[in-house]
Design a protein around this motif. Structure first.
Motif, mmCIF file in Angstrom:
data_model
loop_
_atom_site.group_PDB
_atom_site.id
_atom_site.type_symbol
_atom_site.label_atom_id
_atom_site.label_comp_id
_atom_site.label_asym_id
_atom_site.label_seq_id
_atom_site.Cartn_x
_atom_site.Cartn_y
_atom_site.Cartn_z
ATOM 1 N N ASN A 68 41.465 85.045 0.868
ATOM 2 C CA ASN A 68 40.326 84.147 1.091
ATOM 3 C C ASN A 68 40.481 82.719 0.548
ATOM 4 O O ASN A 68 39.979 81.785 1.154
ATOM 5 N N PRO A 69 41.193 82.455 -0.581
ATOM 6 C CA PRO A 69 41.307 81.060 -1.007
ATOM 7 C C PRO A 69 42.154 80.201 -0.066
ATOM 8 O O PRO A 69 42.099 78.979 -0.120
ATOM 9 N N GLY A 107 35.069 81.493 3.063
ATOM 10 C CA GLY A 107 35.731 81.122 4.311
ATOM 11 C C GLY A 107 35.099 79.912 4.970
ATOM 12 O O GLY A 107 35.258 79.706 6.178
ATOM 13 N N GLN A 108 34.387 79.122 4.178
ATOM 14 C CA GLN A 108 33.721 77.945 4.719
ATOM 15 C C GLN A 108 34.311 76.663 4.150
ATOM 16 O O GLN A 108 34.727 76.615 2.993
ATOM 17 N N GLU A 164 40.515 89.523 1.894
ATOM 18 C CA GLU A 164 41.024 88.722 2.995
ATOM 19 C C GLU A 164 39.969 88.406 4.049
ATOM 20 O O GLU A 164 38.975 89.102 4.177
ATOM 21 N N PHE A 165 40.253 87.337 4.799
ATOM 22 C CA PHE A 165 39.446 86.954 5.960
ATOM 23 C C PHE A 165 40.251 87.204 7.228
ATOM 24 O O PHE A 165 41.461 86.976 7.263
ATOM 25 N N LYS A 189 31.471 85.305 -6.350
ATOM 26 C CA LYS A 189 31.533 83.963 -5.774
ATOM 27 C C LYS A 189 32.970 83.647 -5.372
ATOM 28 O O LYS A 189 33.915 83.990 -6.088
ATOM 29 N N GLY A 190 33.162 83.008 -4.247
ATOM 30 C CA GLY A 190 34.487 82.606 -3.819
ATOM 31 C C GLY A 190 35.013 81.464 -4.672
ATOM 32 O O GLY A 190 34.254 80.582 -5.076
ATOM 33 N N ARG A 191 36.309 81.490 -4.934
ATOM 34 C CA ARG A 191 36.894 80.439 -5.770
ATOM 35 C C ARG A 191 36.824 79.065 -5.123
ATOM 36 O O ARG A 191 36.749 78.052 -5.815
#
Length: 415
Positions: free
Chosen positions: A105-106, A138-139, A304-305, A371-373
């Protein structure tokens, strides 16, 4: 986009990918072959970071089944996480991208900013059921670039026998103060307190982030008072003997090995250790990492995305969308996330996971607070911030700088 401009963007992005790919999560490693776009329009290529799953695996069979459902054949390439990111950039330069790309994801924001990925607005993927905190990873620039296939995160494993011997009631652990008091009791009882990874890599940042975010600090202000309080917490634990000096060099694997001796009360680690926890030979439990003032701290998400790269032939997107929709459907997510030891990205599937295995409840709670990094629109700024953060942690825990001075230096370096 002019091709020379595209190549320039991709080259600049490669450095960032190297910094964030293959990081502290339970992402897989191993060798894999390279792949190229099949000339046959009835064959669609999928690149994934799961080389541990061969052709006979449930994962590979799912890919084939989703291809069949979409009316095409699947050509799969499985690569190590860091190799996958770099080959994705190279393939984009050559207009030879996979039809479906599954990445850590990062890395999504890096590939997005390099012009490699289509947006969900363009490719028509429906992300409405995905938890917003997981989708944020993923934004970039206000746009979404894929679907999370699942998430893992960090929590605290605890040894029930050690806590009982020390007279610690796990229900009393509500915040940093009560956790530190518990560590003091454990030490007094002749046992060891807590082990974690503070190594000078992305892995160290990954493990520090629950405490950093749990203080209320933001990654855009590394030298804030709240940030200093988080690093001081770790520093004081080492100074008091509640955590071992080995944390400076510990990976999450070696940290787990310390906990597995049965001498430690707590270990900060992830969902990927569940199988090892069952083999440890002692009763254990799991609680989310507490925030400074109580409640669950936001821990960083791994996982993962599933994305759809930009193609020269845009008529391929519709079939790619069908494949991704199949892979991330409710029924398939339950099986896939069980295989990958992930928490599902939707509440509907999370509820099914807990119904099937009650031990996943604290992990679902941790993921809901996670939370996403690269969230907060940090995108490709994150790797530089992370590097300065792990350097600050190393400086403070080794005693070369105070937590305040270490974080002030980190903030100056980021600027």
């Amino acid at each position: 986009m002019h091709s020379s401009v595209r190549r320039l963007r991709l080259t600049a992005a490669t450095v960032t990918v190297l910094a964030v790919a293959g990081t502290a999560t339970a992402c897989s490693s191993g060798a894999g072959g390279t792949g190229t776009k099949a000339a046959d329009s009835g064959t669609y290529t999928i690149w994934d970071p799961y080389p541990q799953f061969d052709k006979s695996s449930a994962w590979a069979k799912l890919l084939d089944a989703c291809g069949t459902k979409a009316g095409v054949k699947i050509k799969r390439t499985a690569l190590d996480t860091s190799d996958l990111a770099n080959k994705a950039l190279l393939a984009a330069q050559q207009d030879n991208s996979a039809d479906v790309l599954i990445v850590d994801n990062p890395v999504v924001s890096t590939l997005a900013e390099a012009g490699v990925l289509t947006t969900t607005e363009d490719n028509k993927l429906d992300t409405s059921k995905v938890n917003t905190n997981l989708l944020a990873a993923g934004q970039s620039g206000g746009k979404t670039y894929g679907m999370p296939i699942g998430a893992n995160t960090l929590a605290l494993y605890y040894n029930k026998a050690v806590l009982k011997q020390a007279g610690v009631d796990i229900a009393s652990l509500k915040d940093w103060k009560s956790l530190t008091a518990a560590l003091a009791k454990v030490k007094k009882a002749g046992k060891k307190g807590i082990t974690f990874s503070a190594i000078g890599t992305e892995e160290g940042t990954f493990q520090f982030l629950p405490w950093y975010w749990g203080s209320g600090a933001q990654l855009t202000a590394l030298d804030s008072d709240k940030a200093v309080s988080a690093l001081t917490l770790w520093k004081d634990w080492l100074k008091s003997g509640y955590a071992p000096n080995s944390v400076l060099n510990n990976t999450q694997t070696t940290s787990w090995q310390e906990f597995a001796t049965g001498d430690y009360a707590f270990s900060e680690n992830g969902t990927w250790q569940l199988a090892n926890a069952k083999k440890a030979g002692f009763d254990y439990g799991v609680i989310p990492v507490p925030a400074a003032a109580g409640g669950n701290a936001a821990a960083p998400t791994g996982g993962e995305f599933v994305t759809i790269p930009v193609q020269g032939k845009t008529d391929r997107y519709a079939t790619s969308q069908k494949i991704v929709t199949c892979l991330t459907s409710t029924d398939n997510l339950l099986n896939t996330d069980t295989t990958l030891s992930y928490v599902a990205p939707t509440t509907e599937v999370q509820d099914k996971q807990v119904a099937a295995n009650a031990e996943l409840k604290p992990w679902v709670d941790a993921v809901k607070a996670a939370k996403g990094r690269t969230s907060d629109d940090l995108g490709t700024k994150y790797p530089k911030i992370s590097e300065q953060l792990w350097k600050a942690v190393q400086s403070a825990l080794s005693g070369s700088k105070s937590p305040k001075d270490a974080l002030s230096a980190a903030q100056s370096a980021v600027k």
